[in-house]
Design a protein around this motif. Structure first.
Motif, PDB file in Angstrom:
ATOM      1  N   GLN A   9       0.845  -1.192   0.000  1.00 58.62           N
ATOM      2  CA  GLN A   9       0.000   0.000   0.000  1.00 58.62           C
ATOM      3  C   GLN A   9       0.882   1.243   0.000  1.00 58.62           C
ATOM      4  O   GLN A   9       1.730   1.411   0.875  1.00 58.62           O
ATOM      5  CB  GLN A   9      -0.924   0.007   1.213  1.00 58.62           C
ATOM      6  CG  GLN A   9      -1.996   1.077   1.114  1.00 58.62           C
ATOM      7  CD  GLN A   9      -2.963   1.015   2.267  1.00 58.62           C
ATOM      8  OE1 GLN A   9      -2.562   1.074   3.426  1.00 58.62           O
ATOM      9  NE2 GLN A   9      -4.247   0.891   1.967  1.00 58.62           N
ATOM     10  N   VAL A  10       0.679   2.104  -0.990  1.00 62.90           N
ATOM     11  CA  VAL A  10       1.493   3.311  -1.113  1.00 62.90           C
ATOM     12  C   VAL A  10       0.564   4.523  -1.216  1.00 62.90           C
ATOM     13  O   VAL A  10      -0.525   4.441  -1.783  1.00 62.90           O
ATOM     14  CB  VAL A  10       2.417   3.244  -2.351  1.00 62.90           C
ATOM     15  CG1 VAL A  10       3.460   2.165  -2.185  1.00 62.90           C
ATOM     16  CG2 VAL A  10       1.612   3.006  -3.625  1.00 62.90           C
ATOM     17  N   PRO A  11       0.987   5.666  -0.669  1.00 62.56           N
ATOM     18  CA  PRO A  11       0.146   6.868  -0.733  1.00 62.56           C
ATOM     19  C   PRO A  11       0.188   7.498  -2.124  1.00 62.56           C
ATOM     20  O   PRO A  11       1.266   7.796  -2.649  1.00 62.56           O
ATOM     21  CB  PRO A  11       0.771   7.785   0.319  1.00 62.56           C
ATOM     22  CG  PRO A  11       2.194   7.348   0.404  1.00 62.56           C
ATOM     23  CD  PRO A  11       2.216   5.875   0.120  1.00 62.56           C
ATOM     24  N   VAL A  12      -0.961   7.696  -2.718  1.00 62.12           N
ATOM     25  CA  VAL A  12      -1.076   8.267  -4.062  1.00 62.12           C
ATOM     26  C   VAL A  12      -2.106   9.386  -4.033  1.00 62.12           C
ATOM     27  O   VAL A  12      -3.164   9.265  -3.396  1.00 62.12           O
ATOM     28  CB  VAL A  12      -1.497   7.190  -5.089  1.00 62.12           C
ATOM     29  CG1 VAL A  12      -1.788   7.821  -6.450  1.00 62.12           C
ATOM     30  CG2 VAL A  12      -0.420   6.127  -5.218  1.00 62.12           C
ATOM     31  N   LEU A  13      -1.790  10.466  -4.736  1.00 59.45           N
ATOM     32  CA  LEU A  13      -2.744  11.572  -4.907  1.00 59.45           C
ATOM     33  C   LEU A  13      -3.335  11.496  -6.304  1.00 59.45           C
ATOM     34  O   LEU A  13      -2.602  11.535  -7.298  1.00 59.45           O
ATOM     35  CB  LEU A  13      -2.052  12.920  -4.715  1.00 59.45           C
ATOM     36  CG  LEU A  13      -2.910  14.166  -5.023  1.00 59.45           C
ATOM     37  CD1 LEU A  13      -4.069  14.285  -4.021  1.00 59.45           C
ATOM     38  CD2 LEU A  13      -2.056  15.439  -5.003  1.00 59.45           C
ATOM     39  N   HIS A  14      -4.660  11.348  -6.379  1.00 60.88           N
ATOM     40  CA  HIS A  14      -5.346  11.413  -7.676  1.00 60.88           C
ATOM     41  C   HIS A  14      -6.034  12.762  -7.786  1.00 60.88           C
ATOM     42  O   HIS A  14      -6.793  13.161  -6.897  1.00 60.88           O
ATOM     43  CB  HIS A  14      -6.378  10.294  -7.831  1.00 60.88           C
ATOM     44  CG  HIS A  14      -6.965  10.251  -9.210  1.00 60.88           C
ATOM     45  ND1 HIS A  14      -8.065  10.992  -9.579  1.00 60.88           N
ATOM     46  CD2 HIS A  14      -6.567   9.579 -10.326  1.00 60.88           C
ATOM     47  CE1 HIS A  14      -8.335  10.765 -10.856  1.00 60.88           C
ATOM     48  NE2 HIS A  14      -7.440   9.914 -11.327  1.00 60.88           N
ATOM     49  N   ALA A  24      -9.227   1.338  -9.363  1.00 56.27           N
ATOM     50  CA  ALA A  24      -8.094   0.590  -9.904  1.00 56.27           C
ATOM     51  C   ALA A  24      -6.839   0.839  -9.074  1.00 56.27           C
ATOM     52  O   ALA A  24      -6.055  -0.093  -8.803  1.00 56.27           O
ATOM     53  CB  ALA A  24      -7.861   0.980 -11.363  1.00 56.27           C
ATOM     54  N   LEU A  25      -6.624   2.072  -8.676  1.00 59.47           N
ATOM     55  CA  LEU A  25      -5.477   2.389  -7.829  1.00 59.47           C
ATOM     56  C   LEU A  25      -5.557   1.640  -6.502  1.00 59.47           C
ATOM     57  O   LEU A  25      -4.563   1.088  -6.010  1.00 59.47           O
ATOM     58  CB  LEU A  25      -5.407   3.897  -7.580  1.00 59.47           C
ATOM     59  CG  LEU A  25      -4.956   4.773  -8.754  1.00 59.47           C
ATOM     60  CD1 LEU A  25      -5.201   6.253  -8.428  1.00 59.47           C
ATOM     61  CD2 LEU A  25      -3.485   4.534  -9.073  1.00 59.47           C
ATOM     62  N   ALA A  26      -6.749   1.595  -5.929  1.00 63.46           N
ATOM     63  CA  ALA A  26      -6.927   0.900  -4.650  1.00 63.46           C
ATOM     64  C   ALA A  26      -6.672  -0.598  -4.803  1.00 63.46           C
ATOM     65  O   ALA A  26      -6.041  -1.230  -3.945  1.00 63.46           O
ATOM     66  CB  ALA A  26      -8.329   1.156  -4.108  1.00 63.46           C
ATOM     67  N   ARG A  27      -7.158  -1.170  -5.910  1.00 66.80           N
ATOM     68  CA  ARG A  27      -6.925  -2.605  -6.134  1.00 66.80           C
ATOM     69  C   ARG A  27      -5.439  -2.914  -6.288  1.00 66.80           C
ATOM     70  O   ARG A  27      -4.965  -3.990  -5.932  1.00 66.80           O
ATOM     71  CB  ARG A  27      -7.686  -3.073  -7.379  1.00 66.80           C
ATOM     72  CG  ARG A  27      -9.197  -3.149  -7.208  1.00 66.80           C
ATOM     73  CD  ARG A  27      -9.838  -3.948  -8.323  1.00 66.80           C
ATOM     74  NE  ARG A  27      -9.587  -3.377  -9.645  1.00 66.80           N
ATOM     75  CZ  ARG A  27     -10.348  -2.451 -10.231  1.00 66.80           C
ATOM     76  NH1 ARG A  27     -11.420  -1.987  -9.581  1.00 66.80           N
ATOM     77  NH2 ARG A  27     -10.050  -1.990 -11.425  1.00 66.80           N
ATOM     78  N   ALA A  28      -4.701  -1.941  -6.840  1.00 69.19           N
ATOM     79  CA  ALA A  28      -3.260  -2.132  -7.029  1.00 69.19           C
ATOM     80  C   ALA A  28      -2.473  -1.913  -5.748  1.00 69.19           C
ATOM     81  O   ALA A  28      -1.254  -2.096  -5.724  1.00 69.19           O
ATOM     82  CB  ALA A  28      -2.757  -1.195  -8.117  1.00 69.19           C
ATOM     83  N   GLY A  29      -3.160  -1.514  -4.699  1.00 69.55           N
ATOM     84  CA  GLY A  29      -2.498  -1.364  -3.402  1.00 69.55           C
ATOM     85  C   GLY A  29      -2.231   0.059  -2.982  1.00 69.55           C
ATOM     86  O   GLY A  29      -1.426   0.295  -2.077  1.00 69.55           O
ATOM     87  N   ALA A  30      -2.878   1.024  -3.629  1.00 70.44           N
ATOM     88  CA  ALA A  30      -2.661   2.430  -3.279  1.00 70.44           C
ATOM     89  C   ALA A  30      -3.603   2.865  -2.169  1.00 70.44           C
ATOM     90  O   ALA A  30      -4.749   2.406  -2.081  1.00 70.44           O
ATOM     91  CB  ALA A  30      -2.876   3.316  -4.503  1.00 70.44           C
ATOM     92  N   ARG A  31      -3.087   3.735  -1.342  1.00 71.05           N
ATOM     93  CA  ARG A  31      -3.925   4.447  -0.365  1.00 71.05           C
ATOM     94  C   ARG A  31      -4.189   5.813  -0.978  1.00 71.05           C
ATOM     95  O   ARG A  31      -3.324   6.683  -0.973  1.00 71.05           O
ATOM     96  CB  ARG A  31      -3.207   4.564   0.976  1.00 71.05           C
ATOM     97  CG  ARG A  31      -4.046   5.201   2.077  1.00 71.05           C
ATOM     98  CD  ARG A  31      -3.268   5.212   3.411  1.00 71.05           C
ATOM     99  NE  ARG A  31      -4.099   5.691   4.500  1.00 71.05           N
ATOM    100  CZ  ARG A  31      -4.249   6.976   4.806  1.00 71.05           C
ATOM    101  NH1 ARG A  31      -3.600   7.898   4.102  1.00 71.05           N
ATOM    102  NH2 ARG A  31      -5.035   7.349   5.807  1.00 71.05           N
ATOM    103  N   VAL A  32      -5.389   6.008  -1.507  1.00 73.52           N
ATOM    104  CA  VAL A  32      -5.666   7.122  -2.413  1.00 73.52           C
ATOM    105  C   VAL A  32      -6.231   8.331  -1.679  1.00 73.52           C
ATOM    106  O   VAL A  32      -7.213   8.227  -0.932  1.00 73.52           O
ATOM    107  CB  VAL A  32      -6.648   6.708  -3.525  1.00 73.52           C
ATOM    108  CG1 VAL A  32      -6.824   7.850  -4.528  1.00 73.52           C
ATOM    109  CG2 VAL A  32      -6.137   5.458  -4.242  1.00 73.52           C
TER     110      VAL A  32
END
Length: 454
Positions: A9-14, A24-32
């Motif tokens: 899980q990695v922090p990502v800004l959309h 899709a980002l969440a499924r890939a392991g992102a903390r959005v």
């Protein structure tokens, strides 16, 4: 093991709201974290794929996103990636990701400059420095504002507005309803809800270099700017330091401390403050030369060219000033807007006619017959022209300003422009017996009161 389980899980800004992309980002392991417009805030907050929602006026604007993150205490470097799949958000997202990648996202000049635009962030920094400033909060729901007598008078305004446009003093339920309608018609928010500050409004203009004030000019507004909504004259008179030593000493201290708190060390500034008895209260500050012909007014009063000094800062050249310039003896100068009624211009005084009026040393006419004159009660930057007036005393200068405003308005003719032939909104404009202000029937959704914070 699924891809979602395998990926860290990695922090990502959309940037912007696109549910399928965020999922899709969440499924890939992102903390959005999502930066979204107010209209999408409820959906983003309700989504189980969004960890945090940051509401901004327009996610397609990089500065709006940066400001929103700063208000929430989220530095760019706290994200592993900044991205978007939305057409108008792709470029802003890439700009933000570049800032994050090059290591400047946490302390770049661009990020620090946000404090010179976003009023909520600006006032928070000034307050943290221990300076007097209006209490304020960011709101997505201005209609929830408490009204007198249940609460003190409140001001509603945009986060990054200017010229007193859409700045409303809430005095009761009617003014709140009208203000909310006007705010929502102009934009989606969020907005700033702040404490009303009484007193006389001043503008402070100058140059700071290496954190030191190089030029300092203090002007008193003839009428507080919020009074433009009631037809108030938009004008300011530069005050000589020799006649106002206490005011200049206090202003120097407030300005120096405020600029330091905002991290602004080099450039022109245009600061507004209120004088409430013996107390100076910070209003707001911009990283630019003041509007109208502030540059020329300061040049006439102090002999300093703010724009030349700005250009030398940009080019890395030293100032031409060896010491802080002194005010010119024996004269006061005022900058002012030339007012006119709204509608299609039929007749307007010439520049030569304005220059022939008492004390006028500069004039510029910005409309001509056939042009559409806007309703000047909407914002302080709307005008038919500009003038600079000279006087021997503060009283004489103010009188000449008011006389010129009255004369110019009464000698400008405008025809209604609505399809029905009725006057456009706010065009039933007349002068009272005193030429201190224009009175525009039905144009203001609030009852402006002297001293309202901008």
């Amino acid at each position: 093991m699924t891809p979602h389980q395998a990926a860290p899980q990695v922090p990502v800004l959309h940037v912007g709201w696109m549910p399928r992309a965020v999922a899709a980002l969440a499924r890939a392991g992102a903390r959005v974290t999502c930066a979204v417009a107010p209209r999408d805030a409820a959906a983003a907050r309700a989504s189980d794929t969004v960890a945090r929602t940051v509401v901004v006026p327009d996610p397609a604007g990089a500065q709006h996103v940066l400001a929103g993150l700063a208000r929430e205490g989220l530095p760019l470097h706290s994200f592993t990636a900044v991205c978007s799949v939305l057409e108008y958000c792709i470029v802003p997202a890439q700009i933000l990701d570049d800032l994050r990648r090059d290591g400047t996202g946490g302390g770049s000049r661009a990020l620090r400059m946000l404090a010179m635009r976003d009023k909520a962030l600006q006032k928070a920094l000034v307050r943290e420095a221990g300076l007097p400033v209006a209490d304020c909060t960011v709101t997505e729901h201005p209609e929830t504002t408490e009204v007198p007598p249940a609460a003190p008078r409140t001001v509603l305004k945009p986060l990054d507005g200017g010229g007193a446009k859409n700045t409303f003093l809430i005095t009761g339920p009617d003014s709140l309803r009208a203000a909310v309608a006007a705010l929502r018609a102009d934009g989606a928010g969020p907005w700033l809800r702040e404490e009303y500050i009484p007193g006389t409004e001043y503008q402070v203009d100058g140059i700071v270099r290496d954190g030191r004030l190089l030029v300092l000019s203090v002007s008193r507004y003839v009428q507080n700017l919020i009074e433009v909504h009631d037809g108030g004259v938009v004008a300011h008179i530069v005050l000589p330091p020799a006649r106002h030593p206490v005011l200049y000493t206090a202003t120097r201290a407030l300005t120096s401390a405020a600029l330091k708190a905002l991290g602004y060390r080099d450039g022109p500034f245009h600061l507004e403050m209120f004088r409430d008895g013996d107390r100076l209260v910070f209003g707001e500050c911009a990283a630019r030369v003041g509007g109208g012909r502030t540059d020329e007014v300061v040049r006439l009063a102090f002999g300093a060219d703010l724009r030349d000094e700005w250009a030398r800062i940009v080019l890395g050249r030293p100032s031409v000033l060896t010491r802080e310039p002194a005010h010119r003896e024996g004269a006061l100068f005022a900058g002012m807007n030339l007012p006119a009624p709204p509608g299609t211009v039929r007749r307007v005084p010439t520049r030569e006619q304005v220059l022939a009026r008492p004390g006028v040393v500069h004039a510029g006419i910005e409309v001509a017959p056939g042009d559409l004159m806007p309703d000047i009660t909407v914002a302080s930057h709307l005008r038919a022209g500009l003038a600079i007036v000279r006087g021997a005393t503060e009283a004489e200068t103010e009188e000449r300003v008011k006389d010129l405003a009255h004369w110019f308005h009464t000698h400008t003719q405008c025809a209604p422009t609505t399809p029905t032939g009725a006057p456009p909104p706010g065009s039933s404009t007349r002068y009272e017996a005193s030429p201190t202000r224009l009175v525009t029937q039905g144009s203001s959704p609030t009852a402006p009161v002297p001293g309202a914070a901008r």
